[in-house]
Design an enzyme around this catalytic site. Structure first.
Site, PDB file in Angstrom:
ATOM      1  N   GLY A 102     -20.766  17.057 -65.533  1.00  0.00           N
ATOM      2  CA  GLY A 102     -22.261  17.060 -65.465  1.00  0.00           C
ATOM      3  C   GLY A 102     -22.885  15.926 -65.770  1.00  0.00           C
ATOM      4  O   GLY A 102     -24.019  15.336 -65.792  1.00  0.00           O
TER       5      GLY A 102
ATOM      6  N   ARG B 183     -25.599  13.911 -49.065  1.00  0.00           N
ATOM      7  CA  ARG B 183     -26.636  14.119 -50.444  1.00  0.00           C
ATOM      8  C   ARG B 183     -28.139  13.500 -50.078  1.00  0.00           C
ATOM      9  O   ARG B 183     -28.863  14.403 -50.460  1.00  0.00           O
ATOM     10  CB  ARG B 183     -25.966  13.196 -51.438  1.00  0.00           C
ATOM     11  CG  ARG B 183     -24.400  13.274 -51.983  1.00  0.00           C
ATOM     12  CD  ARG B 183     -24.194  12.842 -53.076  1.00  0.00           C
ATOM     13  NE  ARG B 183     -24.862  13.233 -54.244  1.00  0.00           N
ATOM     14  CZ  ARG B 183     -25.713  12.952 -54.945  1.00  0.00           C
ATOM     15  NH1 ARG B 183     -26.084  11.670 -54.700  1.00  0.00           N
ATOM     16  NH2 ARG B 183     -26.382  13.523 -55.726  1.00  0.00           N
TER      17      ARG B 183
ATOM     18  N   TYR C 162     -18.755  13.356 -54.055  1.00  0.00           N
ATOM     19  CA  TYR C 162     -19.552  14.418 -53.216  1.00  0.00           C
ATOM     20  C   TYR C 162     -20.033  13.547 -52.037  1.00  0.00           C
ATOM     21  O   TYR C 162     -21.053  13.906 -51.475  1.00  0.00           O
ATOM     22  CB  TYR C 162     -20.703  15.010 -53.813  1.00  0.00           C
ATOM     23  CG  TYR C 162     -20.313  15.787 -55.392  1.00  0.00           C
ATOM     24  CD1 TYR C 162     -19.592  16.855 -55.087  1.00  0.00           C
ATOM     25  CD2 TYR C 162     -20.699  14.955 -56.376  1.00  0.00           C
ATOM     26  CE1 TYR C 162     -18.946  17.204 -56.435  1.00  0.00           C
ATOM     27  CE2 TYR C 162     -20.390  15.660 -57.722  1.00  0.00           C
ATOM     28  CZ  TYR C 162     -19.685  16.809 -57.823  1.00  0.00           C
ATOM     29  OH  TYR C 162     -19.156  17.460 -58.785  1.00  0.00           O
TER      30      TYR C 162
ATOM     31  N   CYS D  87     -28.841  15.057 -34.762  1.00  0.00           N
ATOM     32  CA  CYS D  87     -29.980  15.581 -34.029  1.00  0.00           C
ATOM     33  C   CYS D  87     -30.601  16.503 -34.911  1.00  0.00           C
ATOM     34  O   CYS D  87     -30.804  17.592 -34.975  1.00  0.00           O
ATOM     35  CB  CYS D  87     -29.777  15.981 -32.785  1.00  0.00           C
ATOM     36  SG  CYS D  87     -28.952  15.056 -31.630  1.00  0.00           S
ATOM     37  N   GLU D  88     -31.132  15.738 -36.308  1.00  0.00           N
ATOM     38  CA  GLU D  88     -31.836  16.423 -37.376  1.00  0.00           C
ATOM     39  C   GLU D  88     -32.798  15.290 -38.114  1.00  0.00           C
ATOM     40  O   GLU D  88     -32.142  14.213 -38.196  1.00  0.00           O
ATOM     41  CB  GLU D  88     -31.085  16.958 -38.431  1.00  0.00           C
ATOM     42  CG  GLU D  88     -29.912  17.874 -37.919  1.00  0.00           C
ATOM     43  CD  GLU D  88     -30.156  19.346 -38.116  1.00  0.00           C
ATOM     44  OE1 GLU D  88     -31.209  19.491 -38.677  1.00  0.00           O
ATOM     45  OE2 GLU D  88     -29.491  20.087 -37.505  1.00  0.00           O
TER      46      GLU D  88
ATOM     47  N   GLU E 116     -14.878  18.703 -67.808  1.00  0.00           N
ATOM     48  CA  GLU E 116     -14.602  18.836 -66.296  1.00  0.00           C
ATOM     49  C   GLU E 116     -15.541  17.951 -65.520  1.00  0.00           C
ATOM     50  O   GLU E 116     -16.207  18.234 -64.701  1.00  0.00           O
ATOM     51  CB  GLU E 116     -14.825  20.256 -65.770  1.00  0.00           C
ATOM     52  CG  GLU E 116     -14.113  21.389 -66.605  1.00  0.00           C
ATOM     53  CD  GLU E 116     -14.729  22.754 -66.180  1.00  0.00           C
ATOM     54  OE1 GLU E 116     -15.816  22.990 -65.548  1.00  0.00           O
ATOM     55  OE2 GLU E 116     -14.211  23.716 -66.723  1.00  0.00           O
ATOM     56  N   PRO E 117     -15.317  16.472 -65.783  1.00  0.00           N
ATOM     57  CA  PRO E 117     -16.266  15.546 -65.269  1.00  0.00           C
ATOM     58  C   PRO E 117     -15.609  15.330 -63.653  1.00  0.00           C
ATOM     59  O   PRO E 117     -14.398  15.158 -63.535  1.00  0.00           O
ATOM     60  CB  PRO E 117     -15.941  14.309 -66.105  1.00  0.00           C
ATOM     61  CG  PRO E 117     -14.705  14.355 -66.643  1.00  0.00           C
ATOM     62  CD  PRO E 117     -14.431  15.879 -66.857  1.00  0.00           C
ATOM     63  N   GLY E 118     -16.604  15.194 -62.633  1.00  0.00           N
ATOM     64  CA  GLY E 118     -16.380  14.886 -61.498  1.00  0.00           C
ATOM     65  C   GLY E 118     -16.871  13.489 -61.063  1.00  0.00           C
ATOM     66  O   GLY E 118     -16.257  12.544 -61.106  1.00  0.00           O
ATOM     67  N   ARG E 119     -18.212  13.625 -60.934  1.00  0.00           N
ATOM     68  CA  ARG E 119     -19.408  12.500 -60.756  1.00  0.00           C
ATOM     69  C   ARG E 119     -18.986  11.391 -61.465  1.00  0.00           C
ATOM     70  O   ARG E 119     -18.609   9.972 -60.880  1.00  0.00           O
ATOM     71  CB  ARG E 119     -20.720  12.837 -60.807  1.00  0.00           C
ATOM     72  CG  ARG E 119     -21.574  11.946 -60.008  1.00  0.00           C
ATOM     73  CD  ARG E 119     -23.091  12.215 -60.411  1.00  0.00           C
ATOM     74  NE  ARG E 119     -23.368  13.567 -60.243  1.00  0.00           N
ATOM     75  CZ  ARG E 119     -23.681  14.061 -59.113  1.00  0.00           C
ATOM     76  NH1 ARG E 119     -24.170  13.227 -57.964  1.00  0.00           N
ATOM     77  NH2 ARG E 119     -23.844  15.435 -58.896  1.00  0.00           N
TER      78      ARG E 119
HETATM   79  N1  LLP Z   1     -17.239  22.121 -63.520  1.00  0.00           N
HETATM   80  C1  LLP Z   1     -17.902  23.069 -62.537  1.00  0.00           C
HETATM   81  C2  LLP Z   1     -17.760  24.466 -62.999  1.00  0.00           C
HETATM   82  C3  LLP Z   1     -18.866  22.366 -61.580  1.00  0.00           C
HETATM   83  O1  LLP Z   1     -19.388  23.474 -60.820  1.00  0.00           O
HETATM   84  C4  LLP Z   1     -19.052  21.098 -61.422  1.00  0.00           C
HETATM   85  C5  LLP Z   1     -19.825  20.619 -60.263  1.00  0.00           C
HETATM   86  C6  LLP Z   1     -18.139  20.250 -62.196  1.00  0.00           C
HETATM   87  C7  LLP Z   1     -17.569  20.854 -63.226  1.00  0.00           C
HETATM   88  C8  LLP Z   1     -18.424  18.892 -62.088  1.00  0.00           C
HETATM   89  O2  LLP Z   1     -19.765  18.249 -62.171  1.00  0.00           O
HETATM   90  P1  LLP Z   1     -19.861  16.662 -62.219  1.00  0.00           P
HETATM   91  O3  LLP Z   1     -19.196  16.168 -63.447  1.00  0.00           O
HETATM   92  O4  LLP Z   1     -19.464  16.254 -60.859  1.00  0.00           O
HETATM   93  O5  LLP Z   1     -21.555  16.604 -62.336  1.00  0.00           O
HETATM   94  N2  LLP Z   1     -22.850  18.328 -54.533  1.00  0.00           N
HETATM   95  C9  LLP Z   1     -23.608  17.987 -55.596  1.00  0.00           C
HETATM   96  C10 LLP Z   1     -22.872  18.190 -56.830  1.00  0.00           C
HETATM   97  C11 LLP Z   1     -22.546  19.535 -56.887  1.00  0.00           C
HETATM   98  C12 LLP Z   1     -21.725  19.902 -58.404  1.00  0.00           C
HETATM   99  C13 LLP Z   1     -21.264  21.390 -58.359  1.00  0.00           C
HETATM  100  N3  LLP Z   1     -20.373  21.539 -59.639  1.00  0.00           N
HETATM  101  C14 LLP Z   1     -24.054  16.325 -55.437  1.00  0.00           C
HETATM  102  O6  LLP Z   1     -23.752  15.738 -54.579  1.00  0.00           O
HETATM  103  O7  LLP Z   1     -24.786  15.966 -56.335  1.00  0.00           O
END
Ligand code: LLP
Length: 433
Positions: A239, A312, A372, A344-345, A273-276
């Site tokens: 997050g 996005r 994402y 087409c949106e 659990e970092p993604g972004r």
């Molecule tokens: N852990 C869980 C259980 C999650 O559901 C998520 C993201 C993460 C970790 C990673 O979160 P992050 O560190 O990336 O914020 N598509 C959207 C974001 C959806 C996130 C869904 N869950 C966007 O493009 O902003």
């Protein structure tokens, strides 16, 4: 520090000119910097210093095999949400024992696969899921490591579509229900209670919601301890936000300080659990201007990338910085324009009201597209999904080739007259005649 810089008027990612990559691989194109991901992974794990911790990269943010492989080599664990993500992690050389399995809808088949390879933990989101997991574990004769994902009911103050920690969201177990479910899991022969988990949302730009969530989690940990249930880990989800425009997200050091200071003397392993945060800044999306169009005083740059490639802006109205990859053509003034795709949106835009000195044929860079981006791409309008390139230093490697129409059409079937090749209603009901 962005991996993208301008030298002699031309945008480069690390040491490679973006225009050269677009020339070679075509557009639309995703390009990622390996060094950026490496730096960010190290910064994240360094921020927690000597406190026992594990960084489980959220695969959904960018699941390209080469990126998973890079992170696996750096020692990352993984946060997965499907059997598909599990398979990707394994093929990329990830260690199943470093995988946590999140998500509200795990199927029996997904549980079987994850138990068989031996994932570190299932982040369980409901009583029904706990019951199912126990049954699957008993049948396979393998004890399932579990953590309950608790919904701490805090406002993450982010876009409502990516906020997950409020009680009205589908995610997690209400705080009030957690103790009973823990007791239920603790007495099972087939469940091994390992930890507690929460994830309150994505693209958070303030620390307060993380700290509030942690306080609620710690209160549960303490209450469980009194009940004789000791946890080995606390998973705080992902997050942490990044800078797309003028946001000022906390640094990872400030995030770590806030969390560690709350923790006091506790020694539970922390999971993240970092993604972004790990991959967004590493990526850029390249797209070329096909047409310039003026409608009633409004200017549109119609580009070859679209909402099917980068969803996005259409889905969350999110803002990505857009600039010219090269220098403007002689005499071309900057003018305000909407950057739109061919789909087409009306929501098919990458940016609105941008001042760009662009004309047809120019190449544009859409920044902060590593998270994402490709992962949410689709074939809408029968568009082939983009190619992906990974750059490190002065080297570039195509890590996903551009999709072809044959790829897209391979799974479909023509009918002919009368659906002769189909099955009858009776056969559908299991009657073999
Ligand atoms: N852990 C869980 C259980 C999650 O559901 C998520 C993201 C993460 C970790 C990673 O979160 P992050 O560190 O990336 O914020 N598509 C959207 C974001 C959806 C996130 C869904 N869950 C966007 O493009 O902003």
């Amino acid at each position: 520090m962005s991996p993208i810089t301008r030298h002699n008027g031309e945008l480069h990612i690390e040491e490679v000119a973006l225009a050269a990559l677009a020339e070679r691989h075509g557009t639309p194109l995703y390009v990622y910097s390996a060094d950026s991901i490496t730096r960010r992974y190290r910064a994240f794990t360094d921020a927690f210093g000597g406190h026992p911790h594990r960084v489980c990269y959220a695969v959904k943010a960018n699941s390209n095999l080469a990126i998973l492989e890079l992170l696996a080599r750096l020692g990352a664990g993984f946060d997965i949400v499907s059997g598909g993500e599990l398979e990707r992690v394994l093929r990329a050389g990830g260690d199943p024992a470093s995988v946590v399995f999140s998500g509200v809808g795990k199927t029996v088949a997904e549980m079987e696969a994850a138990l068989t390879v031996g994932v570190a933990c299932f982040n369980v989101e409901s009583k029904a899921e706990l019951d199912r997991l126990e049954a699957v574990a008993r049948r396979l004769g393998r004890i399932a490591p579990v953590s309950l994902r608790v919904n701490p009911d805090v406002d993450a103050a982010t876009h409502p579509y990516i906020s997950t920690g409020l009680k009205e969201n589908k995610f997690g177990i209400p705080v009030a229900d957690a103790p009973e479910l823990y007791r239920r899991a603790a007495v099972s022969d087939w469940l091994d209670v390992r930890g507690i988990d929460c994830h309150i949302g994505s693209q958070l730009t303030r620390l307060a919601p993380f700290v509030d969530a942690l306080d609620r989690i710690l209160a549960i940990v303490d209450a469980l301890e009194t009940d004789g249930i000791t946890l080995a880990h606390i998973d705080l989800g992902g997050g942490l936000g990044v800078r797309y425009g003028d946001e000022e997200p906390p640094s990872v050091a400030a995030y770590a300080d806030a969390i560690l200071s709350r923790l006091g003397n506790r020694r539970e392993t922390l999971l993240f659990e970092p993604g972004r945060w790990l991959v967004a800044e590493a990526g850029v999306f390249l797209t070329r201007v096909e047409y310039v169009k003026e409608n009633e005083g409004r200017r549109f740059l119609i580009v070859d990338g679209a909402m099917n490639d980068l969803l996005r802006p259409a889905l969350y109205n999110s803002w990505h910085r857009i600039e010219l990859v090269g220098t403007p053509a002689a005499g071309q003034q900057a003018e305000e324009a909407d950057v739109v795709g061919p789909v087409c949106e009306s929501s098919d835009f990458l940016g609105k009201a941008r001042r760009l000195a662009a004309q047809a044929g120019d190449l544009l860079a859409v920044h902060t597209a590593g998270a994402y981006g490709f992962g949410m791409a689709s074939n809408y309008n029968s568009r082939n999904r983009a190619a992906e390139v990974l750059v490190q230093g002065d080297r570039a490697l195509l890590v996903r080739r551009r999709e072809t129409l044959d790829d897209q059409l391979a799974l479909e079937q023509l009918v002919g007259e009368g659906l002769g090749g189909g099955i009858t209603a009776r056969q559908a009901n299991g009657d073999s005649r």
